[in-house]
Design a protein around this motif. Sequence first.
Motif, mmCIF file in Angstrom:
data_model
loop_
_atom_site.group_PDB
_atom_site.id
_atom_site.type_symbol
_atom_site.label_atom_id
_atom_site.label_comp_id
_atom_site.label_asym_id
_atom_site.label_seq_id
_atom_site.Cartn_x
_atom_site.Cartn_y
_atom_site.Cartn_z
ATOM 1 N N ILE A 77 -15.392 -11.335 39.420
ATOM 2 C CA ILE A 77 -14.294 -10.631 40.080
ATOM 3 C C ILE A 77 -13.104 -11.589 40.102
ATOM 4 O O ILE A 77 -12.902 -12.358 41.034
ATOM 5 C CB ILE A 77 -14.684 -10.188 41.507
ATOM 6 N N ASP A 78 -12.339 -11.574 39.021
ATOM 7 C CA ASP A 78 -11.267 -12.540 38.844
ATOM 8 C C ASP A 78 -10.007 -11.837 38.329
ATOM 9 O O ASP A 78 -9.958 -10.606 38.276
ATOM 10 C CB ASP A 78 -11.697 -13.649 37.883
ATOM 11 N N THR A 79 -9.012 -12.596 37.934
ATOM 12 C CA THR A 79 -7.756 -12.018 37.450
ATOM 13 C C THR A 79 -7.981 -11.076 36.272
ATOM 14 O O THR A 79 -7.399 -9.987 36.202
ATOM 15 C CB THR A 79 -6.779 -13.136 37.050
ATOM 16 N N ALA A 80 -8.864 -11.469 35.352
ATOM 17 C CA ALA A 80 -9.137 -10.639 34.180
ATOM 18 C C ALA A 80 -9.764 -9.300 34.584
ATOM 19 O O ALA A 80 -9.477 -8.252 33.991
ATOM 20 C CB ALA A 80 -10.059 -11.384 33.218
ATOM 21 N N PHE A 81 -10.615 -9.322 35.615
ATOM 22 C CA PHE A 81 -11.239 -8.100 36.123
ATOM 23 C C PHE A 81 -10.181 -7.129 36.624
ATOM 24 O O PHE A 81 -10.158 -5.940 36.257
ATOM 25 C CB PHE A 81 -12.217 -8.461 37.247
ATOM 26 N N PHE A 82 -9.267 -7.636 37.448
ATOM 27 C CA PHE A 82 -8.211 -6.776 37.983
ATOM 28 C C PHE A 82 -7.283 -6.290 36.871
ATOM 29 O O PHE A 82 -6.857 -5.130 36.871
ATOM 30 C CB PHE A 82 -7.422 -7.515 39.067
ATOM 31 N N SER A 83 -6.995 -7.149 35.916
ATOM 32 C CA SER A 83 -6.128 -6.760 34.789
ATOM 33 C C SER A 83 -6.701 -5.581 34.027
ATOM 34 O O SER A 83 -5.981 -4.631 33.674
ATOM 35 C CB SER A 83 -5.924 -7.939 33.831
ATOM 36 N N ARG A 84 -8.006 -5.627 33.767
ATOM 37 C CA ARG A 84 -8.644 -4.541 33.015
ATOM 38 C C ARG A 84 -8.518 -3.210 33.756
ATOM 39 O O ARG A 84 -8.198 -2.173 33.162
ATOM 40 C CB ARG A 84 -10.125 -4.862 32.761
ATOM 41 N N LEU A 85 -8.793 -3.243 35.056
ATOM 42 C CA LEU A 85 -8.725 -1.996 35.825
ATOM 43 C C LEU A 85 -7.291 -1.492 35.955
ATOM 44 O O LEU A 85 -7.039 -0.285 35.874
ATOM 45 C CB LEU A 85 -9.341 -2.209 37.211
ATOM 46 N N PHE A 86 -6.345 -2.404 36.143
ATOM 47 C CA PHE A 86 -4.946 -1.988 36.229
ATOM 48 C C PHE A 86 -4.473 -1.370 34.914
ATOM 49 O O PHE A 86 -3.804 -0.339 34.905
ATOM 50 C CB PHE A 86 -4.053 -3.180 36.590
ATOM 51 N N GLN A 87 -4.819 -1.998 33.803
ATOM 52 C CA GLN A 87 -4.401 -1.476 32.503
ATOM 53 C C GLN A 87 -4.939 -0.068 32.271
ATOM 54 O O GLN A 87 -4.229 0.817 31.795
ATOM 55 C CB GLN A 87 -4.853 -2.414 31.383
ATOM 56 N N ALA A 88 -6.209 0.132 32.625
ATOM 57 C CA ALA A 88 -6.828 1.452 32.446
ATOM 58 C C ALA A 88 -6.138 2.498 33.320
ATOM 59 O O ALA A 88 -5.867 3.621 32.879
ATOM 60 C CB ALA A 88 -8.321 1.373 32.788
ATOM 61 N N ALA A 89 -5.835 2.112 34.570
ATOM 62 C CA ALA A 89 -5.186 3.048 35.497
ATOM 63 C C ALA A 89 -3.768 3.371 35.059
ATOM 64 O O ALA A 89 -3.347 4.538 35.067
ATOM 65 C CB ALA A 89 -5.184 2.463 36.907
ATOM 66 N N PHE A 90 -3.023 2.342 34.655
ATOM 67 C CA PHE A 90 -1.629 2.552 34.264
ATOM 68 C C PHE A 90 -1.540 3.411 33.001
ATOM 69 O O PHE A 90 -0.625 4.218 32.842
ATOM 70 C CB PHE A 90 -0.918 1.217 34.045
ATOM 71 N N GLN A 91 -2.515 3.249 32.102
ATOM 72 C CA GLN A 91 -2.540 4.053 30.883
ATOM 73 C C GLN A 91 -2.681 5.535 31.217
ATOM 74 O O GLN A 91 -2.087 6.395 30.563
ATOM 75 C CB GLN A 91 -3.698 3.597 29.987
ATOM 76 N N LYS A 92 -3.458 5.832 32.260
ATOM 77 C CA LYS A 92 -3.661 7.226 32.677
ATOM 78 C C LYS A 92 -2.387 7.823 33.277
ATOM 79 O O LYS A 92 -2.252 9.040 33.371
ATOM 80 C CB LYS A 92 -4.804 7.321 33.681
ATOM 81 N N ARG A 93 -1.453 6.974 33.715
ATOM 82 C CA ARG A 93 -0.185 7.455 34.286
ATOM 83 C C ARG A 93 0.976 7.297 33.310
ATOM 84 O O ARG A 93 2.139 7.319 33.714
ATOM 85 C CB ARG A 93 0.166 6.676 35.559
ATOM 86 N N LEU A 94 0.673 7.150 32.045
ATOM 87 C CA LEU A 94 1.707 6.872 31.055
ATOM 88 C C LEU A 94 2.789 7.947 31.040
ATOM 89 O O LEU A 94 3.990 7.649 30.942
ATOM 90 C CB LEU A 94 1.080 6.739 29.663
ATOM 91 N N ALA A 95 2.385 9.209 31.176
ATOM 92 C CA ALA A 95 3.369 10.298 31.163
ATOM 93 C C ALA A 95 4.336 10.164 32.331
ATOM 94 O O ALA A 95 5.542 10.400 32.193
ATOM 95 C CB ALA A 95 2.664 11.651 31.212
ATOM 96 N N LEU A 96 3.827 9.783 33.487
ATOM 97 C CA LEU A 96 4.689 9.593 34.647
ATOM 98 C C LEU A 96 5.576 8.356 34.473
ATOM 99 O O LEU A 96 6.756 8.369 34.830
ATOM 100 C CB LEU A 96 3.855 9.462 35.923
ATOM 101 N N LEU A 97 5.021 7.300 33.917
ATOM 102 C CA LEU A 97 5.798 6.077 33.694
ATOM 103 C C LEU A 97 6.960 6.320 32.722
ATOM 104 O O LEU A 97 7.983 5.640 32.795
ATOM 105 C CB LEU A 97 4.892 4.965 33.162
ATOM 106 N N GLN A 98 6.788 7.281 31.844
ATOM 107 C CA GLN A 98 7.833 7.586 30.859
ATOM 108 C C GLN A 98 8.736 8.735 31.305
ATOM 109 O O GLN A 98 9.689 9.092 30.608
ATOM 110 C CB GLN A 98 7.179 7.937 29.514
ATOM 111 N N SER A 99 8.477 9.303 32.481
ATOM 112 C CA SER A 99 9.237 10.460 32.946
ATOM 113 C C SER A 99 10.626 10.049 33.441
ATOM 114 O O SER A 99 10.786 9.009 34.085
ATOM 115 C CB SER A 99 8.485 11.149 34.088
ATOM 116 N N GLU A 100 11.614 10.873 33.147
ATOM 117 C CA GLU A 100 12.959 10.656 33.677
ATOM 118 C C GLU A 100 13.207 11.499 34.926
ATOM 119 O O GLU A 100 14.111 11.204 35.705
ATOM 120 C CB GLU A 100 14.007 10.999 32.602
#
Length: 399
Positions: A77-100
């Motif tokens: 449970i380290d920085t790499a662990f959190f990075s993996r989960l954040f990347q997966a979560a942010f990818q699922k919100r890609l449409a919102l991240l790109q929304s104007e």
Amino acid sequence: MTDVTIKIKQRTATKMKKGYPLIEQAALVNRDLLSTSKEGIILRLVDEAGSFIGKGYYGKQNKGVGWMLTRTEHEAIDTAFFSRLFQAAFQKRLALLQSESTTAFRLFNGEGDGIGGLTIDYYDGFYVCTWYSEGIYTFRNEVYKALESIVSFKGVYEKKRFSTKGTYVEDDDFVMGERGEFPLLVKENEITFAIYLNDGPMVGVFLDQREVRRRIHDEYAKGKTVLNTFSYTGAFSVAAALGRAEKTTSVDLANRSLAKTIEQFSVNGVDYESQDIVVMDVFNYFKYAKKKEKSFDLVILDPPSFARSKKRTFSAEKNYTDLLQEAISITNKDGVIVASTNCSTFGMDKFHSFIGEAFKREKGKYEILEEYTLPEDFRTTKAFREGNYLKVVFIKKHN
């Protein structure tokens, strides 16, 4: 730090093997091991036969003493662990991240994205991390390093929703990057909201009601008289006004709701003087409305799960039926009530029973038009139904 091995009672262990993420205090066989442990230690979870279930952390939150993080025994449970989960979560919100048209939403939703006790919200380039226990807060450095490694941001703020009394921890909320200039103006389906990331636990708008506000704006407000109770900063009222409501009335007990609601109307170019903004206990307002023979085409009920004023205590579980009954009495025939609750201690079926009982008391007939739970960015897991706390029902009053 050495992991502490905790035995889980068999019934709960079976549930946890199927994905249930909360480590419940009542399920611990050897709970005494935690009495001398500091929050934040890693817990190795096993069933009563000693078979490995998963690893989590010790952090007191509501009925739990922590959350499971991984079912892989030797995963760090380290920085790499959190990075993996954040990347997966942010990818699922890609449409919102790109929304104007929408620039405020949830990027990471606790146990729904794999880390109970931590949420991350996005406000036009600013990130807000909310921590719900001292246990998860011990991973603060790893979380922020992970965040820095995968995204660019204007600034990061944090909210600490824990203390010995289970309340918000007052502190400087700024973490890193640049400090924002407030109010920060964000968009939600083209509606503008003024928010403050540096002013306590609540920033000015509840992001989980995005789809409900959209429906009110698009389908329910036009030409209607609208009552928004427990209005906070008036977000529902703004959506209704921009949806061409005839008039909105916003009612909230908090003195600051007046200035905040005026601000939300103003940043959207709505003349707040053409709307009614009332600082009053909602139940007292119902009495006032009856006395003055006021009634409304659309009534919005979105109370807190629990609230206490000098004269009244409100609990959604105990008092929602009474609240709804009052609302029915000042709703016009063929009018609509938007009944909403964020109380996690009961489900949609029980909420429907409150609705049925309230209309029975008023000797009225009704029709359920549509229902909403949490929007897609507030990800949940089927194994933890309590996480899908939001229940919203659009009800048409027939007589």
